[in-house]
Design a protein around this motif. Sequence first.
Motif, PDB file in Angstrom:
ATOM      1  N   PHE A  44       3.883   1.181 -37.887  1.00 21.11           N
ATOM      2  CA  PHE A  44       5.296   1.433 -37.698  1.00 21.11           C
ATOM      3  C   PHE A  44       6.073   1.091 -38.952  1.00 21.11           C
ATOM      4  N   LYS A  45       6.947   1.985 -39.361  1.00 20.85           N
ATOM      5  CA  LYS A  45       7.836   1.702 -40.476  1.00 20.85           C
ATOM      6  C   LYS A  45       9.082   1.038 -39.926  1.00 20.85           C
ATOM      7  N   ARG A  46       9.625   0.081 -40.649  1.00 22.53           N
ATOM      8  CA  ARG A  46      10.797  -0.661 -40.208  1.00 22.53           C
ATOM      9  C   ARG A  46      12.063   0.018 -40.709  1.00 22.53           C
ATOM     10  N   CYS A  47      13.154  -0.145 -39.963  1.00 25.54           N
ATOM     11  CA  CYS A  47      14.452   0.394 -40.333  1.00 25.54           C
ATOM     12  C   CYS A  47      15.537  -0.533 -39.806  1.00 25.54           C
ATOM     13  N   TRP A  48      16.780  -0.220 -40.083  1.00 19.51           N
ATOM     14  CA  TRP A  48      17.946  -0.969 -39.608  1.00 19.51           C
ATOM     15  C   TRP A  48      17.823  -2.457 -39.923  1.00 19.51           C
ATOM     16  N   LYS A  49      17.721  -2.750 -41.215  1.00 20.46           N
ATOM     17  CA  LYS A  49      17.611  -4.120 -41.726  1.00 20.46           C
ATOM     18  C   LYS A  49      16.373  -4.841 -41.187  1.00 20.46           C
ATOM     19  N   GLY A  50      15.295  -4.102 -40.943  1.00 19.21           N
ATOM     20  CA  GLY A  50      14.049  -4.690 -40.470  1.00 19.21           C
ATOM     21  C   GLY A  50      13.990  -4.955 -38.983  1.00 19.21           C
ATOM     22  N   GLN A  51      15.036  -4.599 -38.229  1.00 19.52           N
ATOM     23  CA  GLN A  51      15.041  -4.862 -36.790  1.00 19.52           C
ATOM     24  C   GLN A  51      14.636  -3.647 -35.967  1.00 19.52           C
ATOM     25  N   GLY A  52      14.663  -2.462 -36.552  1.00 22.72           N
ATOM     26  CA  GLY A  52      14.290  -1.237 -35.841  1.00 22.72           C
ATOM     27  C   GLY A  52      12.919  -0.750 -36.272  1.00 22.72           C
ATOM     28  N   ILE A  53      12.408   0.237 -35.528  1.00 26.33           N
ATOM     29  CA  ILE A  53      11.094   0.811 -35.802  1.00 26.33           C
ATOM     30  C   ILE A  53      11.235   2.322 -35.823  1.00 26.33           C
ATOM     31  N   CYS A  54      10.680   2.963 -36.855  1.00 27.39           N
ATOM     32  CA  CYS A  54      10.689   4.428 -36.951  1.00 27.39           C
ATOM     33  C   CYS A  54       9.599   4.990 -36.046  1.00 27.39           C
ATOM     34  N   ARG A  55      10.010   5.806 -35.084  1.00 26.46           N
ATOM     35  CA  ARG A  55       9.063   6.410 -34.135  1.00 26.46           C
ATOM     36  C   ARG A  55       9.480   7.847 -33.822  1.00 26.46           C
ATOM     37  N   THR A  56       8.576   8.579 -33.188  1.00 25.48           N
ATOM     38  CA  THR A  56       8.892   9.924 -32.734  1.00 25.48           C
ATOM     39  C   THR A  56       9.790   9.870 -31.508  1.00 25.48           C
ATOM     40  N   TYR A  57       9.520   8.948 -30.587  1.00 21.71           N
ATOM     41  CA  TYR A  57      10.314   8.762 -29.377  1.00 21.71           C
ATOM     42  C   TYR A  57      10.615   7.277 -29.191  1.00 21.71           C
ATOM     43  N   CYS A  58      11.796   6.970 -28.677  1.00 21.19           N
ATOM     44  CA  CYS A  58      12.153   5.581 -28.385  1.00 21.19           C
ATOM     45  C   CYS A  58      11.717   5.234 -26.958  1.00 21.19           C
ATOM     46  N   THR A  59      11.405   3.961 -26.706  1.00 24.36           N
ATOM     47  CA  THR A  59      11.034   3.520 -25.365  1.00 24.36           C
ATOM     48  C   THR A  59      12.292   3.305 -24.519  1.00 24.36           C
ATOM     49  N   ARG A  60      12.118   2.965 -23.259  1.00 18.51           N
ATOM     50  CA  ARG A  60      13.257   2.729 -22.360  1.00 18.51           C
ATOM     51  C   ARG A  60      14.098   1.534 -22.781  1.00 18.51           C
ATOM     52  N   GLN A  61      13.480   0.574 -23.433  1.00 24.67           N
ATOM     53  CA  GLN A  61      14.182  -0.641 -23.838  1.00 24.67           C
ATOM     54  C   GLN A  61      14.824  -0.497 -25.218  1.00 24.67           C
ATOM     55  N   SER A  63      17.162   1.999 -28.187  1.00 25.00           N
ATOM     56  CA  SER A  63      18.207   2.994 -28.370  1.00 25.00           C
ATOM     57  C   SER A  63      18.047   3.623 -29.744  1.00 25.00           C
ATOM     58  N   TYR A  64      18.333   4.914 -29.853  1.00 25.60           N
ATOM     59  CA  TYR A  64      18.260   5.632 -31.118  1.00 25.60           C
ATOM     60  C   TYR A  64      19.493   5.297 -31.945  1.00 25.60           C
ATOM     61  N   MET A  65      19.303   4.886 -33.200  1.00 25.63           N
ATOM     62  CA  MET A  65      20.433   4.525 -34.063  1.00 25.63           C
ATOM     63  C   MET A  65      20.714   5.594 -35.109  1.00 25.63           C
ATOM     64  N   CYS A 105      14.437   3.450 -33.785  1.00 25.26           N
ATOM     65  CA  CYS A 105      14.614   2.900 -32.441  1.00 25.26           C
ATOM     66  C   CYS A 105      14.916   1.408 -32.544  1.00 25.26           C
ATOM     67  N   LEU A 106      16.018   1.009 -31.939  1.00 26.48           N
ATOM     68  CA  LEU A 106      16.470  -0.376 -32.003  1.00 26.48           C
ATOM     69  C   LEU A 106      16.554  -0.928 -30.595  1.00 26.48           C
ATOM     70  N   SER A 107      15.973  -2.107 -30.385  1.00 23.75           N
ATOM     71  CA  SER A 107      15.999  -2.749 -29.076  1.00 23.75           C
ATOM     72  C   SER A 107      17.442  -3.030 -28.680  1.00 23.75           C
ATOM     73  N   TYR A 108      17.728  -2.979 -27.384  1.00 26.13           N
ATOM     74  CA  TYR A 108      19.086  -3.252 -26.905  1.00 26.13           C
ATOM     75  C   TYR A 108      19.533  -4.662 -27.262  1.00 26.13           C
ATOM     76  N   VAL A 109      18.601  -5.570 -27.494  1.00 23.16           N
ATOM     77  CA  VAL A 109      18.942  -6.936 -27.884  1.00 23.16           C
ATOM     78  C   VAL A 109      19.608  -6.946 -29.254  1.00 23.16           C
ATOM     79  N   PHE A 110      19.139  -6.096 -30.173  1.00 28.22           N
ATOM     80  CA  PHE A 110      19.643  -6.080 -31.539  1.00 28.22           C
ATOM     81  C   PHE A 110      20.745  -5.053 -31.770  1.00 28.22           C
TER      82      PHE A 110
END
Length: 71
Positions: A24-41, A43-45, A55-60
């Motif tokens: 996984f490649k990191r994005c959004w200051k290292g808190q997000g993950i570059c993916r083809t699809y985001c999981t339920r937990q 959100s697409y940034m 994809c960024l977790s709702y926590v972040f």
Amino acid sequence: MTQLLLLTVALLVLAHVPPGRSEFKRCWKGQGICRTYCTRQESYMHLCPDASLCCLSYVFKPPRAPKNEYD
């Protein structure tokens, strides 16, 4: 002698195994993950450089800015 050969083979095999989370490649200051699809937990940034989703977790996820009453 057999144990030494077995140990050498095991070390050679382990040297070619990639470390965890390297796919996984990191994005959004290292808190997000570059993916083809985001999981339920998650959100697409925005888009990653390779056109996949960041994809960024709702926590972040940063809070939305309040709407201006004049807009």
